[in-house]
Design a protein around this motif. Sequence first.
Motif, mmCIF file in Angstrom:
data_model
loop_
_atom_site.group_PDB
_atom_site.id
_atom_site.type_symbol
_atom_site.label_atom_id
_atom_site.label_comp_id
_atom_site.label_asym_id
_atom_site.label_seq_id
_atom_site.Cartn_x
_atom_site.Cartn_y
_atom_site.Cartn_z
ATOM 1 N N ASN A 177 0.854 -1.176 0.000
ATOM 2 C CA ASN A 177 0.000 0.000 0.000
ATOM 3 C C ASN A 177 0.892 1.228 0.000
ATOM 4 O O ASN A 177 2.106 1.123 -0.080
ATOM 5 N N SER A 178 0.306 2.406 0.102
ATOM 6 C CA SER A 178 1.086 3.644 0.011
ATOM 7 C C SER A 178 2.083 3.798 1.143
ATOM 8 O O SER A 178 3.041 4.553 1.024
ATOM 9 N N SER A 179 1.917 3.096 2.245
ATOM 10 C CA SER A 179 2.881 3.193 3.346
ATOM 11 C C SER A 179 4.106 2.334 3.107
ATOM 12 O O SER A 179 5.059 2.383 3.861
ATOM 13 N N GLY A 180 4.084 1.518 2.043
ATOM 14 C CA GLY A 180 5.197 0.635 1.779
ATOM 15 C C GLY A 180 5.070 -0.702 2.497
ATOM 16 O O GLY A 180 5.891 -1.578 2.348
ATOM 17 N N ARG A 181 4.020 -0.864 3.271
ATOM 18 C CA ARG A 181 3.799 -2.120 3.983
ATOM 19 C C ARG A 181 2.843 -2.991 3.175
ATOM 20 O O ARG A 181 2.023 -2.480 2.434
ATOM 21 N N PRO A 182 2.924 -4.315 3.319
ATOM 22 C CA PRO A 182 2.048 -5.187 2.546
ATOM 23 C C PRO A 182 0.578 -4.866 2.792
ATOM 24 O O PRO A 182 0.180 -4.552 3.898
ATOM 25 N N SER A 183 -0.222 -4.943 1.724
ATOM 26 C CA SER A 183 -1.653 -4.727 1.846
ATOM 27 C C SER A 183 -2.274 -5.872 2.618
ATOM 28 O O SER A 183 -1.887 -7.016 2.456
ATOM 29 N N LYS A 184 -3.262 -5.564 3.451
ATOM 30 C CA LYS A 184 -3.867 -6.580 4.303
ATOM 31 C C LYS A 184 -4.711 -7.562 3.515
ATOM 32 O O LYS A 184 -4.883 -8.694 3.928
ATOM 33 N N GLY A 185 -5.282 -7.160 2.379
ATOM 34 C CA GLY A 185 -6.175 -8.022 1.640
ATOM 35 C C GLY A 185 -5.470 -9.071 0.793
ATOM 36 O O GLY A 185 -6.081 -9.999 0.311
ATOM 37 N N ARG A 186 -4.182 -8.948 0.583
ATOM 38 C CA ARG A 186 -3.452 -9.889 -0.261
ATOM 39 C C ARG A 186 -3.010 -11.089 0.555
ATOM 40 O O ARG A 186 -2.540 -10.962 1.659
ATOM 41 N N PRO A 187 -3.111 -12.282 -0.037
ATOM 42 C CA PRO A 187 -2.613 -13.453 0.667
ATOM 43 C C PRO A 187 -1.097 -13.415 0.716
ATOM 44 O O PRO A 187 -0.450 -12.892 -0.182
ATOM 45 N N SER A 188 -0.522 -13.946 1.784
ATOM 46 C CA SER A 188 0.936 -14.006 1.837
ATOM 47 C C SER A 188 1.381 -15.127 0.921
ATOM 48 O O SER A 188 0.783 -16.198 0.882
ATOM 49 N N ASN A 189 2.411 -14.873 0.149
ATOM 50 C CA ASN A 189 2.908 -15.861 -0.797
ATOM 51 C C ASN A 189 4.057 -16.631 -0.184
ATOM 52 O O ASN A 189 4.981 -16.046 0.363
ATOM 53 N N ASP A 190 3.999 -17.937 -0.296
ATOM 54 C CA ASP A 190 5.067 -18.796 0.183
ATOM 55 C C ASP A 190 6.038 -18.991 -0.973
ATOM 56 O O ASP A 190 5.723 -19.700 -1.933
ATOM 57 N N VAL A 191 7.184 -18.356 -0.917
ATOM 58 C CA VAL A 191 8.126 -18.396 -2.034
ATOM 59 C C VAL A 191 9.145 -19.523 -1.911
ATOM 60 O O VAL A 191 10.022 -19.653 -2.754
ATOM 61 N N ARG A 192 9.014 -20.355 -0.903
ATOM 62 C CA ARG A 192 9.988 -21.438 -0.713
ATOM 63 C C ARG A 192 10.005 -22.418 -1.869
ATOM 64 O O ARG A 192 11.023 -23.052 -2.122
ATOM 65 N N HIS A 193 8.890 -22.562 -2.568
ATOM 66 C CA HIS A 193 8.807 -23.550 -3.637
ATOM 67 C C HIS A 193 8.702 -22.920 -5.022
ATOM 68 O O HIS A 193 8.410 -23.607 -5.992
ATOM 69 N N VAL A 194 8.960 -21.626 -5.120
ATOM 70 C CA VAL A 194 8.909 -20.937 -6.404
ATOM 71 C C VAL A 194 10.173 -21.274 -7.189
ATOM 72 O O VAL A 194 11.283 -21.182 -6.675
ATOM 73 N N ARG A 195 9.984 -21.670 -8.418
ATOM 74 C CA ARG A 195 11.113 -21.981 -9.305
ATOM 75 C C ARG A 195 11.398 -20.747 -10.167
ATOM 76 O O ARG A 195 10.494 -20.192 -10.771
ATOM 77 N N LEU A 196 12.664 -20.364 -10.215
ATOM 78 C CA LEU A 196 13.081 -19.227 -11.032
ATOM 79 C C LEU A 196 14.039 -19.723 -12.106
ATOM 80 O O LEU A 196 14.977 -20.475 -11.805
ATOM 81 N N ASP A 197 13.819 -19.293 -13.336
ATOM 82 C CA ASP A 197 14.733 -19.673 -14.409
ATOM 83 C C ASP A 197 15.738 -18.545 -14.650
ATOM 84 O O ASP A 197 15.734 -17.520 -13.951
ATOM 85 N N ASP A 198 16.597 -18.730 -15.650
ATOM 86 C CA ASP A 198 17.645 -17.742 -15.929
ATOM 87 C C ASP A 198 17.063 -16.378 -16.297
ATOM 88 O O ASP A 198 17.600 -15.339 -15.894
#
Length: 173
Positions: free
Chosen positions: A5-26
């Motif tokens: 949000n405008s304060s720079g803090r995460p918006s409350k309505g968005r789900p938190s994303n678990d990035v532990r299993h995100v695959r990133l390519d080159d």
Amino acid sequence: MSPENSSGRPSKGRPSNDVRHVRLDDIDHILIDELRRDARIPNNALAAAAGIAPSTALSRVRSLVERGVIRGFHAEIDPEALGQGIQAMISVRLQADARKRISEFGSQIAALEEVLNIYFIAGADDFLVQIATVDTAALRDFVVDNLSAHPAVAATETILIFEHVRPRNSPSR
């Protein structure tokens, strides 16, 4: 495009994303490296750096945001330009019986105007809080009024920051 949000803090309505299993390519790593160096890079320049079409770059960046890899885009403001010439890192140790309310405490402190960053840490202390204030009297007041007086706090230690040196062009890998 930002989950903040405008304060720079995460918006409350968005789900938190678990990035532990995100695959990133080159390509993802190239995009992340370029955005880390300059979050305001034009999309066509970002696409050229990654060797992909501008439309592909745009959709890939959107995907990185949606998956929680990119947490947001923000401006870094020099606190001294806002009249906050004193910065400090304050380590905070909570009372043993307050540890079940760690999340609540972190949210309360993060909401305070002087707080730039708050970190939940491992070790003897529970939090590291970065703040900016007008002067040492305001720093003292912040510690006394918001931390020492808080019933969950067992101890604090304040470390003044003389200068913040940010690494340039730090790669993501």
